[in-house]
Scaffold this motif. Structure first.
Motif, PDB file in Angstrom:
ATOM      1  N   ASN A 386     -37.681  27.507 -35.881  1.00 28.17           N
ATOM      2  CA  ASN A 386     -38.858  26.750 -35.450  1.00 28.17           C
ATOM      3  C   ASN A 386     -38.747  26.229 -34.028  1.00 28.17           C
ATOM      4  N   VAL A 387     -37.535  25.841 -33.613  1.00 26.84           N
ATOM      5  CA  VAL A 387     -37.365  25.256 -32.277  1.00 26.84           C
ATOM      6  C   VAL A 387     -36.927  26.314 -31.272  1.00 26.84           C
ATOM      7  N   MET A 388     -35.795  26.972 -31.564  1.00 26.19           N
ATOM      8  CA  MET A 388     -35.279  27.955 -30.607  1.00 26.19           C
ATOM      9  C   MET A 388     -36.218  29.164 -30.506  1.00 26.19           C
ATOM     10  N   LEU A 429     -43.354  19.825 -28.330  1.00 28.52           N
ATOM     11  CA  LEU A 429     -42.814  19.283 -27.074  1.00 28.52           C
ATOM     12  C   LEU A 429     -42.441  20.402 -26.104  1.00 28.52           C
ATOM     13  N   ILE A 430     -41.930  21.503 -26.645  1.00 31.28           N
ATOM     14  CA  ILE A 430     -41.581  22.646 -25.793  1.00 31.28           C
ATOM     15  C   ILE A 430     -42.827  23.194 -25.121  1.00 31.28           C
ATOM     16  N   PHE A 434     -43.637  23.173 -21.056  1.00 30.21           N
ATOM     17  CA  PHE A 434     -43.952  24.380 -20.291  1.00 30.21           C
ATOM     18  C   PHE A 434     -45.336  24.268 -19.648  1.00 30.21           C
ATOM     19  N   ALA A 435     -46.261  23.579 -20.319  1.00 34.01           N
ATOM     20  CA  ALA A 435     -47.592  23.399 -19.730  1.00 34.01           C
ATOM     21  C   ALA A 435     -47.542  22.535 -18.473  1.00 34.01           C
ATOM     22  N   LEU A 436     -46.528  21.647 -18.381  1.00 39.44           N
ATOM     23  CA  LEU A 436     -46.411  20.725 -17.248  1.00 39.44           C
ATOM     24  C   LEU A 436     -45.671  21.321 -16.056  1.00 39.44           C
ATOM     25  N   TYR A 580     -45.289  13.197 -24.079  1.00 35.08           N
ATOM     26  CA  TYR A 580     -44.634  14.461 -23.773  1.00 35.08           C
ATOM     27  C   TYR A 580     -43.322  14.207 -23.040  1.00 35.08           C
ATOM     28  N   LEU A 581     -42.556  15.270 -22.894  1.00 33.55           N
ATOM     29  CA  LEU A 581     -41.349  15.276 -22.079  1.00 33.55           C
ATOM     30  C   LEU A 581     -41.471  16.393 -21.056  1.00 33.55           C
ATOM     31  N   THR A 582     -40.944  16.178 -19.873  1.00 34.15           N
ATOM     32  CA  THR A 582     -40.896  17.260 -18.900  1.00 34.15           C
ATOM     33  C   THR A 582     -39.740  18.190 -19.255  1.00 34.15           C
TER      34      THR A 582
END
Length: 661
Positions: A386-388, A429-430, A434-436, A580-582
């Motif tokens: 799910n994450v990787m 969050l990923i 990536f959107a940022l 969000y996170l960068t």
């Protein structure tokens, strides 16, 4: 005698049956003309003037007209009123043509009333002979069929057509109608009496009705749910005709009757797609679907194919699931270029090669492990997938400048008490990170929805199987509620979200009110014609057992983390901007999570997850109620111009976080 005659007629070949009909008509039609003369004149004097040739000529003229009308080509057992209508018209043409021919050739014409009487006698013969033969050929078959006695709810056009179809097929025995229109009470429709709803229980018991069939295809979901809830108290199965959207050309047939589905009772109309949004990211595009063999992924493929992409690329790790959806799509859409890859989304090299070689324009990332208890007990496998896997897809999209990349997420990502929900929040969050990215050319967005009816592992198929086995039905908690949507709705939401996205948004569907799972279980018991077994009803059929919440399960699901929502281009779809996170903040946290996964320590994995998703509270620390929202306000996602001018950390292309060792 009747059975012997039926067996004899059925044993004849088709040419032999036509020969029997021709001989019967050759005898009956001249007799019809002779009878017409006798009825008109009272003697055979005028008939002697014409001689026996006149009835023979009339009969010989009628037979080719019957052939042109299709009377000899029609199977008698399935003859309907339309065939008789054309035959009656042909006989009228024959009678009028005979009179005109006599006038033109200076032959004394028969009295006009004689020709009219002949028409009536000949047509009556055709009706009697054909429908009599149909009765002989079909009636004995009923002795071998135990047809359930049914009442039809709805005495309108659909109900009338249904009653006619039932009498023809003998698969059901229609007994009466029920209708809430007081003007129809005690009237007859199609030979069946219409009763008021107030007499429902009495009539069902009196006539031993075994099923009630809803014939109200135009009723709203709210009205349909109210009616079914009322009927379900009778303790007999309730079935229904399709809705107007499902019916073809307005024809009602017995074969269209289906079981009342749970989606009929949710009280919410399906959300229709906007066609301009639906096609924007698909039509004429190269599209990749990950998890293409799953419940959502396979429906996504069907919806995408309907919008004519230039090519559709499928990726799934399950051989059988990939084979099944590829085989179906090739049969249904032979004109589309279709490519199927068997592999794991965690394989970044494979995903990048697929995106690059097929020049993919749009990615729908549906590959995920979604079953809460399984992921809770296999958290390393769940996080890797799910994450990787999400990182791998996002990285491939960014490196190859894919136009649109949409993540299929879940309401379980909101304040998750379980590893599965936390892993899906990490996936969000990923995509947000990536959107940022500065100078980002790919529009990343996420779609979050609740439980999907009919998907693998969902509650409805589970309940159906438990009812088939005689129970018990298992509910984890009496107060558990869930949001529900249909599989086509979910797929359409994903496709439209990609068209509306600007970058970094989370889209959610306005799903109405949540449904209590225990109420859903009780409704399914009632719709099966059974009763609930419990302390107050020890003679009931199906018991409902409350077994306790499973590890990581919540009582109430939510769709939003914060309150920062706004309208989208679709009136029933909301857009949420959440914290969000960068990439600079996210990458070290993902590396720490990957390290924890390699260590094999459950506690280390949970600790790393909590650093990534602060609102994640392992189920062992939860009360029954969901946690309160985070105190901090969610950050607002900046515009694309602000991102390009920001000092966000540069993208580390050489770091592939979480690729399986």
């Amino acid at each position: 005698m009747q059975t012997k005659l039926r067996d004899f007629l059925l044993s004849l070949s088709r040419p032999q049956k036509i020969a029997v009909m021709l001989m019967a008509d050759a005898i009956a039609l001249p007799a019809s003309l002779i009878a017409a003369f006798y009825l008109r004149l009272g003697d055979a004097g005028i008939l002697q003037r014409y001689g026996i040739s006149a009835p023979i000529i009339m009969a010989l003229a009628a037979i080719p007209i019957f052939y042109l009308c299709g009377l000899y080509r029609n199977v008698v057992r399935y003859m309907d009123i339309s065939m008789l209508r054309s035959t009656g018209f042909g006989l009228a043409v024959l009678a009028i043509g005979t009179y005109i021919a006599c006038v033109l050739f200076n032959v004394p014409p028969p009295p006009r009333s004689t020709l009219l009487i002949y028409w009536f006698i000949a047509f009556s013969y055709v009706v009697t002979s054909r429908f009599g033969a149909r009765h002989i050929l079909r009636t004995p078959l009923r002795k071998h069929i135990v047809a359930p006695r049914v009442a039809i709810y709805g005495a309108g056009e659909a109900g009338f057509q249904l009653a006619v179809a039932m009498r023809t097929s003998h698969a059901y025995t229609p007994i009466c109608f029920f209708d809430d229109d007081k003007r129809l009470a005690n009237k007859h429709v199609g030979g069946l009496k219409v009763y008021a709803l107030s007499r429902l229980s009495d009539i069902v018991r009196k006539y031993e009705v075994q099923q009630v069939i809803l014939a109200i295809p135009s009723a709203s979901p709210e009205r349909r749910r109210t009616i079914v809830n009322h009927l379900s108290t009778l303790g007999i199965p309730v079935r229904t005709l399709p809705t107007m959207a499902e019916m073809v050309e307005g024809k009602v047939l017995e074969s269209t009757i289906r079981e009342v589905q749970v989606e009929d009772l949710l009280g919410r109309k399906p959300v229709p797609p906007r066609r301009d949004l639906f096609s924007k990211c698909v039509t004429g595009k190269s599209v990749l679907v990950t998890g293409a063999g799953g419940s959502i992924g396979s429906e996504l493929c069907r919806q995408i194919e309907s919008q004519k992409p230039t090519q559709l690329v499928l990726l799934d790790h399950s051989e059988y699931a990939l084979y099944a959806i590829e085989h179906e799509l090739r049969e249904r859409f032979p004109a589309t270029v279709l490519v199927a890859y068997m592999g794991n989304v965690c394989d970044n090299e494979l995903v990048c090669r697929i995106v690059r070689e097929h020049r993919v324009n749009t990615i729908y990332h549906a590959a995920a492990y979604k079953h809460v208890p399984l992921v809770e007990n296999n958290m390393v496998a769940g996080i890797r997938n799910n994450v990787m896997g999400t990182w791998s897809v996002a990285l491939a999209a960014a490196q190859n400048n894919v136009d649109t990349c949409v993540l299929v997420s879940t309401d379980k990502a909101v304040r998750p008490p379980n590893v599965m929900g936390a892993s899906k929040r990490c996936a969000e969050l990923i995509f947000q990170a990536f959107a940022l990215r500065p100078n980002n050319r790919t529009v990343f967005s996420m779609v979050r929805f609740g439980n999907v009816l009919g998907s693998s592992g969902s509650v409805v198929p589970l309940f159906r199987n438990q009812i088939r086995r005689g129970g018990p039905m298992t509910v984890t908690h009496a107060d558990v509620t869930r949001y529900f949507m249909l599989i086509p709705e979910a797929a359409q939401l994903v496709i439209q979200a990609g068209a509306m996205a600007r970058g970094g948004e989370v889209f959610v569907l306005d799903m109405g009110e949540p449904v209590r799972i225990i109420d859903l279980a009780r409704t399914m018991i009632q719709l099966s014609g059974l009763t609930e077994k419990g302390p107050g009803s020890p003679n009931g059929h199906i018991e409902i057992k409350v077994i306790g919440l499973r590890p990581g399960e919540k009582l109430y699901e939510e769709l939003l983390i914060g309150g920062d929502t706004m309208a989208s281009d679709h009136p029933r779809i909301l857009c949420s901007r959440e914290h969000y996170l960068t990439l600079g903040q996210l990458e070290p946290l993902l590396e720490a999570l990957h390290t924890a996964c390699r260590s094999g320590s459950s506690q280390a994995v949970r600790t790393a997850l909590q650093k990534l998703v602060p609102e994640y509270t392992p189920y062992s620390l939860l009360s029954d109620r969901p946690a309160t929202p985070m105190a901090s306000e969610p950050a607002t996602i900046p515009s694309r111009e602000d991102r390009d001018a920001s000092s966000a950390p540069s993208y580390k292309q050489n770091v592939v976080v979480g690729h399986p060792a």
